[in-house]
Every structure is written in structure tokens, then in C-alpha cells.
Design an enzyme around this catalytic site. Structure first.
Site, short mmCIF file in Angstrom:
data_model
loop_
_atom_site.label_atom_id
_atom_site.label_comp_id
_atom_site.label_asym_id
_atom_site.label_seq_id
_atom_site.Cartn_x
_atom_site.Cartn_y
_atom_site.Cartn_z
N GLU A 29 5.65 -3.53 0.76
CA GLU A 29 5.74 -3.19 -0.67
C GLU A 29 4.95 -1.91 -0.86
OE1 GLU A 29 4.35 -4.34 -5.13
OE2 GLU A 29 3.71 -5.63 -3.50
N GLY A 64 0.82 -1.20 0.00
CA GLY A 64 0.00 0.00 0.00
C GLY A 64 0.86 1.25 0.00
N SER A 65 0.34 2.30 0.60
CA SER A 65 0.99 3.60 0.54
C SER A 65 2.19 3.68 1.48
CB SER A 65 -0.01 4.70 0.91
OG SER A 65 -0.28 4.68 2.30
N THR A 66 3.09 4.58 1.15
CA THR A 66 4.27 4.78 1.99
C THR A 66 3.89 5.31 3.36
OG1 THR A 66 5.65 5.18 0.06
CG2 THR A 66 6.47 6.01 2.15
N ALA A 67 2.92 6.21 3.42
CA ALA A 67 2.52 6.79 4.70
C ALA A 67 2.01 5.71 5.65
CB ALA A 67 1.46 7.86 4.49
N THR A 68 1.15 4.84 5.15
CA THR A 68 0.63 3.76 6.00
C THR A 68 1.73 2.76 6.31
OG1 THR A 68 -1.56 4.01 5.00
CG2 THR A 68 -1.13 1.97 6.18
N GLY A 69 2.60 2.49 5.34
CA GLY A 69 3.72 1.58 5.58
C GLY A 69 4.62 2.06 6.71
N CYS A 94 1.47 -0.23 -9.31
CA CYS A 94 2.52 0.48 -8.58
C CYS A 94 3.78 0.64 -9.42
CB CYS A 94 2.84 -0.25 -7.28
SG CYS A 94 3.29 -1.97 -7.48
#
Length: 462
Positions: free
Chosen positions: A272, A250-255, A306
């Protein structure tokens, strides 16, 4: 291919009509949470199903089911060959129900039925059988170590790979079936149990696949599915004390948030995250070959990939030729619902996603980007079709066309001089590609990237 939409299988409609709960302990179970999530068909804007919006208590039930199944060794205690046979039977059942899964995937996500059949189901089956075979290939190492005490002693050490326990898998909405099984199959092959959370936008296919796993012989509690929002359901899952490994796409922020929680508990984690990927075209490249590659690299699944190329750097002598050819290729694409086999461009996943795309188009217009558009989608405002569009990075004119559905002009982003340029933002955004003329685009291969996001590059040269 027929010009009529694919007829729904009776089993698909029956599945959609269910009151979906959570998949825990080998069966659909009602959630404690009374909240429901609506699943929409992006092609029509109509509700096609509802699923449970799990809360923390629901997640705890699922994780504890997985934990009990793991410690009982109902799965990990079986021989590798037995687990392999069950997983191969699982793959066979998925193949037998492949059309049903493909139709569910297209209905909830919007992608072409052709992609759902060949990519989501077909590629997934290859992965399932490959991973099933790894069950009997797990091995460790033996080492002859040199410890000089006591004098004359000899030692051997060995490593043994063992299942870690409960795995939490968080799955995105762009390829929910395939990416979901990327997480499920390695966990099962290793002897772990898993709790998988699909995106709240696309929850249906993994709920159906879990049923097939039980039918194949996977023990109850080993494969669990929770549906719900990321803010509550996802957060409860990734922070649960009985989760030993987190796999997130998913998103970098959530990661980053997940990584912080995992660091506090020393939980294993695999991330990822999204990309912002350039294609680099040198002047000696064959334009026809480049266009063919860029069409796939840019517009597969409406660009909701992505690794899709959304920034295209073209060496100046080839720029006009390539832009012209790319424009003609984009205009040739047929736009329509995913269940129509002849269409090549289909709706984006949701109205919210469509609105984000439109916001970038407005930004491009304000900055006087030269926009090149493709064909118009259906005139219904409830759906989420858009035309394909390119931005050339040149700013002399706005090549606008009227009548763009659903009431806005699709477009693409172009360079900003200052601030967080759109080319530096991590997005799964379709419908617009940015083309920039460069005197030396090959330098893009070597210079430090301006964007923090990137999963790969696509170089084109003779």
C-alpha cells in the site's frame, strides 16, 4: 472540553520510562544491537523514550521465533473457534487499555488525542472484532471437474486455504496503531505468525499491544515486534528467507525495493503505497458542503494521510467563493498540542518532516504563488507546529504574514511549467493545499493523470 492538557495515566508514564527492547518469544528482550533510537514528543521536542535499533541478527531472532511458533502449530493447530475467542479477548483488552494506547499514540505521533481515541483505538477495535470473526469463516471450494480419462471416470477437486507461515509487516508513522493492526489481525486470524516493524519514529504503541496479545492468550512467538531503521532492520526483515509474506505500507520507492526482493524469492507481497489525490469541484456544488468535506479530506491528522486531497480543482465560477470560504475555515482552526482536547491542528510528526514542508513553502514563494495562511502555532522553536495554508494556483501576489513559527512561513505548492511538478510528487505532506481554477475540472475525472501517484478522487457536485 477542558482547556487543560489531558493528564497522563500512571501506566503511560511507567511505559515511557522503560528501557524498551524487542518483543520476541512473548516478552521484551534486550537487543544484540547496542544502538538506541530516541522517541520524541512532536508537541514539545522533548525525548520521551528510547527503543532498540535492531540489526540483522536481532531480526533473525524474531523471525526464527515466529517460524518455530508456526511450525509447532501452537496457534495454527488450534480450532478456528478457539483462535476466534482469543482474538476477541485480545480486542477486549485493547479496549480496556484504550486510553493508555491513545495517549501513547498522541505523545509519539503528535495527532489529536480525540483522533487517537476515536480513530486509532475506536476504529481499530471494530476492525479487530470483525477480523476475529473471520477466523471461523475461512473456507475453500469444491469443483466437479471434467477430465475424460479414463473413460467413465469422475473427479472432484477442492481448494483449502491454509496459513502461509511467517508474515512480515512494515508499518508507517501516520497511523501506527491502526495500520499495524490491519496487518496483525488478518495474519493471526489465518493462523500465521507475524513479525511487525513499526516506524522508528512511532514504535511505542505496537510494543504495548504485543503485550496485550500475550495476556489474551496468543502463544509466545506468534506476535513479535522489532524496532529499528528501515535501512537495516526493515531490509533484513523483508529479505529473510523464512518470511513467507510481506505486507508493506509506505513510500513507492521503498515498495519497489521490497517488490524486487520478493520477486527474487517468489515471496508473497502486498504493497500500500502513497498517494497524490485530487478533489474536483463542479460549479453546481454547495460551497458549504464542499468546504466541510475538504477540511476533513485535507487536514485530518495534519494532512498526514495517504488518501488526503492535496490538489483541488475548482470550476471557475465557484473558485473565488470557495477559496474565500476555505480560507475562513482554515483560519478558524485552533492550533496546539495533541494532548489539548480543544485543538484541531497539531504538530507534524517530526522536525525532519517539518523541514520538508518548509522546503515546499520556500519553493512556492520563489514561484510567486498566492498563499493563504491560518493561525500561528506556539512560539517554541523545538516543536513542529505549523499554520494551515492554501495555494491558489494564481501567481500575482504573495500574501505573506510575519511571525510564523518556527521561523519560516508555511505555504503550499503551485504549478510548475516543466519538470517534476510538486503536484506530481508522492508525499504525506500537511499544511498546504493547492487550489486551481479550471474551466472544466470534470475533465480531470477522465484524462490520464499527470501524477503517477494517486489513491482516489473526491468529486463534488450537486
Amino acid at each position: 472540553m477542558s482547556s487543560a492538557q489531558v493528564a497522563l495515566l500512571p501506566g503511560v508514564q511507567q511505559f515511557l520510562d522503560r528501557q524498551h527492547g524487542l518483543f520476541i518469544d512473548g516478552a521484551q528482550q534486550a537487543a544484540q544491537s547496542e544502538k538506541r533510537l530516541t522517541v520524541w514528543d512532536p508537541a514539545t521536542g522533548k525525548a520521551i523514550a528510547t527503543t532498540a535499533d535492531a540489526n540483522a541478527a536481532d531480526v533473525d531472532r524474531a523471525v526464527m521465533s515466529a517460524w518455530r511458533a508456526f511450525v509447532s502449530r501452537s496457534w495454527a493447530g488450534r480450532t478456528p473457534a478457539e483462535r476466534e475467542r482469543i482474538l476477541l479477548r485480545f480486542a477486549d483488552l485493547v479496549e480496556q487499555n484504550g486510553e493508555e494506547l491513545a495517549q501513547l499514540e498522541t505523545l509519539e505521533q503528535g495527532k489529536s488525542i480525540n483522533i487517537s481515541r476515536a480513530f486509532e483505538v475506536g476504529c481499530m477495535l471494530n476492525w479487530m472484532r470483525y477480523t476475529a470473526g473471520l477466523t471461523t469463516k475461512i473456507s475453500g471450494r469444491t469443483l466437479d471437474v471434467s477430465i475424460p480419462f479414463p473413460p467413465g471416470a469422475r473427479y472432484q477437486a477442492w481448494t483449502k486455504k491454509e496459513p502461509v507461515g511467517v508474515v512480515a509487516g512494515i508499518v508507517p508513522w501516520n497511523f501506527p496503531l491502526m495500520i499495524g493492526m490491519w496487518k496483525v489481525m488478518p495474519a493471526l486470524a489465518a493462523g500465521c505468525s507475524i513479525v511487525i516493524k513499526p516506524s522508528e519514529t512511532t514504535p511505542l504503541t505496537l510494543l504495548r499491544v504485543a503485550e496485550l496479545a500475550i495476556e489474551a492468550g496468543v502463544p509466545e512467538g506468534i506476535f513479535n515486534v522489532v524496532t529499528g531503521s528501515g535501512a537495516e532492520c526493515g531490509a533484513a526483515l523483508t529479505s529473510h528467507p523464512h518470511v513467507a509474506k510481506v505486507s508493506f505500507t509506505g513510500s513507492t520507492a521503498t515498495g519497489k525495493q521490497i517488490a524486487r526482493v520478493a520477486a527474487d524469492r517468489l515471496t508473497r507481497v502486498t504493497l500500500e503505497l502513497g498517494g497524490k489525490n485530487p478533489a474536483i469541484v463542479l460549479k453546481d456544488a454547495d460551497p458549504a458542503w464542499v468546504i466541510e468535506g475538504l477540511m476533513t479530506g485535507s487536514f485530518l491528522n495534519q494532512g498526514q494521510v495517504c488518501a488526503a486531497s492535496s490538489r483541488i480543482y475548482i470550476e471557475a465560477p465557484l473558485f473565488d467563493t470557495l477559496v474565500s470560504g476555505f480560507e475562513q475555515a482554515v483560519k478558524s482552526l485552533q492550533v496546539g498540542p495533541g494532548m489539548l482536547e480543544t485543538t484541531q491542528i497539531n504538530p507534524v510528526v517530526s522536525q525532519a518532516h517539518c523541514a520538508k514542508v518548509a522546503a515546499y513553502l520556500d519553493e512556492a514563494r520563489k514561484q510567486n504563488a498566492e498563499l493563504i495562511t491560518g493561525n500561528v502555532g506556539p512560539t517554541r522553536r523545538v516543536s513542529t507546529f505549523r499554520r494551515r495554508l492554501l495555494s491558489t494556483g494564481r501567481q500575482p501576489t504573495l500574501n505573506s504574514r510575519r511571525g510564523v513559527w518556527p521561523g519560516r512561513e508555511p505555504g503550499a505548492r503551485h504549478r510548475r511549467r516543466r519538470g517534476a511538478a510538486p503536484g506530481q510528487r508522492q508525499r504525506l505532506r500537511p499544511d498546504r493545499q493547492r487550489l486551481d481554477p479550471r474551466s472544466d475540472p470534470g475533465a480531470e475525472l477522465y484524462r490520464p493523470p499527470a501524477s503517477r501517484y494517486g489513491m482516489g478522487q473526491q468529486p463534488y457536485a450537486d
